[in-house]
Design a protein around this motif. Structure first.
Motif, mmCIF file in Angstrom:
data_model
loop_
_atom_site.group_PDB
_atom_site.id
_atom_site.type_symbol
_atom_site.label_atom_id
_atom_site.label_comp_id
_atom_site.label_asym_id
_atom_site.label_seq_id
_atom_site.Cartn_x
_atom_site.Cartn_y
_atom_site.Cartn_z
ATOM 1 N N MET A 52 17.703 62.546 47.564
ATOM 2 C CA MET A 52 16.507 63.170 48.130
ATOM 3 C C MET A 52 15.531 63.558 47.021
ATOM 4 S SD MET A 52 16.231 63.408 51.439
ATOM 5 C CE MET A 52 15.178 64.851 51.677
ATOM 6 N N ARG A 55 13.584 60.556 45.918
ATOM 7 C CA ARG A 55 12.566 60.118 46.877
ATOM 8 C C ARG A 55 11.394 61.080 46.966
ATOM 9 N NH1 ARG A 55 17.189 58.688 50.122
ATOM 10 N NH2 ARG A 55 16.928 60.590 51.357
ATOM 11 N N SER A 56 11.673 62.391 46.813
ATOM 12 C CA SER A 56 10.631 63.384 47.084
ATOM 13 C C SER A 56 10.200 64.188 45.868
ATOM 14 C CB SER A 56 11.118 64.357 48.166
ATOM 15 O OG SER A 56 12.239 65.089 47.675
ATOM 16 N N ASP A 57 10.967 64.079 44.765
ATOM 17 C CA ASP A 57 10.706 64.873 43.562
ATOM 18 C C ASP A 57 10.847 66.377 43.840
ATOM 19 O OD1 ASP A 57 10.239 64.909 40.817
ATOM 20 O OD2 ASP A 57 8.110 65.375 41.096
ATOM 21 N N ARG A 58 11.638 66.719 44.838
ATOM 22 C CA ARG A 58 11.921 68.123 45.164
ATOM 23 C C ARG A 58 13.429 68.284 45.328
ATOM 24 N NH1 ARG A 58 8.390 70.360 50.016
ATOM 25 N NH2 ARG A 58 9.412 72.271 49.259
ATOM 26 N N TYR A 60 16.779 69.584 47.110
ATOM 27 C CA TYR A 60 17.268 69.949 48.433
ATOM 28 C C TYR A 60 18.786 70.164 48.382
ATOM 29 C CZ TYR A 60 12.814 68.648 50.540
ATOM 30 O OH TYR A 60 11.486 68.581 50.886
#
Length: 284
Positions: A52, A55-58, A60
């Motif tokens: 994740m 894909r999102s650079d965040r 989770y």
């Protein structure tokens, strides 16, 4: 127990046990995924989802992995009576290896493992954590245990009752030698706080059967009192012990405390299986 390194011994025992089980019966943390949530400072980094992040650079967290893990407390009776030895195996050494194996298995399941040692009328405790470094400290403290004295008095129990009041799985390893119900009272108090409790009562084969041939007397390791064996019928001891343990088992089960006798000369598989069964019940 020929392996002196506790971590290696625990890994060897647990890996052998797990190899003998069907893998579908052992459910680790995170197998029942529900949702993601944003990472918060203090979250266990092992539950970050790196795909994740890519894909999102965040960051989770897999929420279910946090929810399905539990805190496991290993409580060890290290009073002087735990020095009882049969066939070269002392109860305290068996307790060390058993606690190390249970801690390692808990860690594999994604659980936090803590430790409390009751000896010399005192209490040593380590809070439950999941980090690998914490497990190294836990093994070190198990190796350091020096049994002695009598069972811890209630005035020193505060560390067991303090801190977050989340429900835990407590595993108490003991020879259940008590003078005035002090062990039973402690267990009942912990059960009243909502914890799940497994009690593993360690006995040697000779101790279980009353095989004292060649001895004129036995000595109480905590009081120094000697009991003459002359005139005691061979059948009296095992019958009296069975009556006592049957009453103890009933008393604990009434408080929803699980009780099992475990023999020093037997492998640890039954204890590891009991742990997994109880852990999975708490996750449902």
């Amino acid at each position: 127990m020929a392996i002196k390194d506790l971590h290696l011994a625990a890994k060897t025992a647990v890996d052998g046990f797990m190899a003998g089980m069907h893998t579908s019966r052992v459910k680790g943390a995170g197998l029942e995924f529900s949702q993601y949530r944003s990472y918060q400072p203090g979250d266990d980094l092992r539950w970050l989802d790196w795909k994740m992040y890519a894909r999102s650079d965040r960051y989770y967290i897999r929420e279910s992995e946090m929810e399905t893990s539990i805190d496991v407390g290993l409580l060890i009776d290290a009073s002087n009576s735990m020095l009882h030895t049969e066939d070269g195996i002392s109860k305290i050494d068996y307790a060390r290896y058993l606690a190390a194996s249970l801690g390692y298995l808990a860690h594999l399941q994604g659980d936090a493992a803590g430790l409390a040692v009751l000896h010399h009328n005192q209490l040593f405790s380590m809070a439950a954590r999941r980090e690998a470094q914490h497990m190294a400290r836990l093994y070190y403290q198990l190796e350091k245990i020096q049994p002695g004295g009598t069972f811890t008095q209630p005035v020193h129990y505060r560390d067991l009752f303090a801190g977050p009041h989340n429900r835990q799985l407590l595993i108490f390893i003991t020879d259940y030698y008590e003078q005035s119900g002090e062990i039973t009272n402690l267990l009942q108090t912990l059960a009243a706080l909502g914890h799940e409790i497994l009690v593993f009562h360690l006995l040697g084969k000779k101790e279980l059967t009353g095989n004292f041939k060649g001895y004129d007397a036995v000595e109480d390791l905590e009081t120094g009192q000697q009991i003459e064996l002359t005139g005691i019928a061979d059948t009296d001891y095992p019958v009296n012990l069975e009556t006592y343990t049957a009453s103890l088992r009933k008393q604990l089960l009434q408080k929803r405390i699980y009780y099992r006798q475990h023999i020093l000369q037997e492998p640890m598989d039954a204890v590891l299986r009991d742990f997994l069964n109880q852990r999975n019940k708490m996750r449902r």
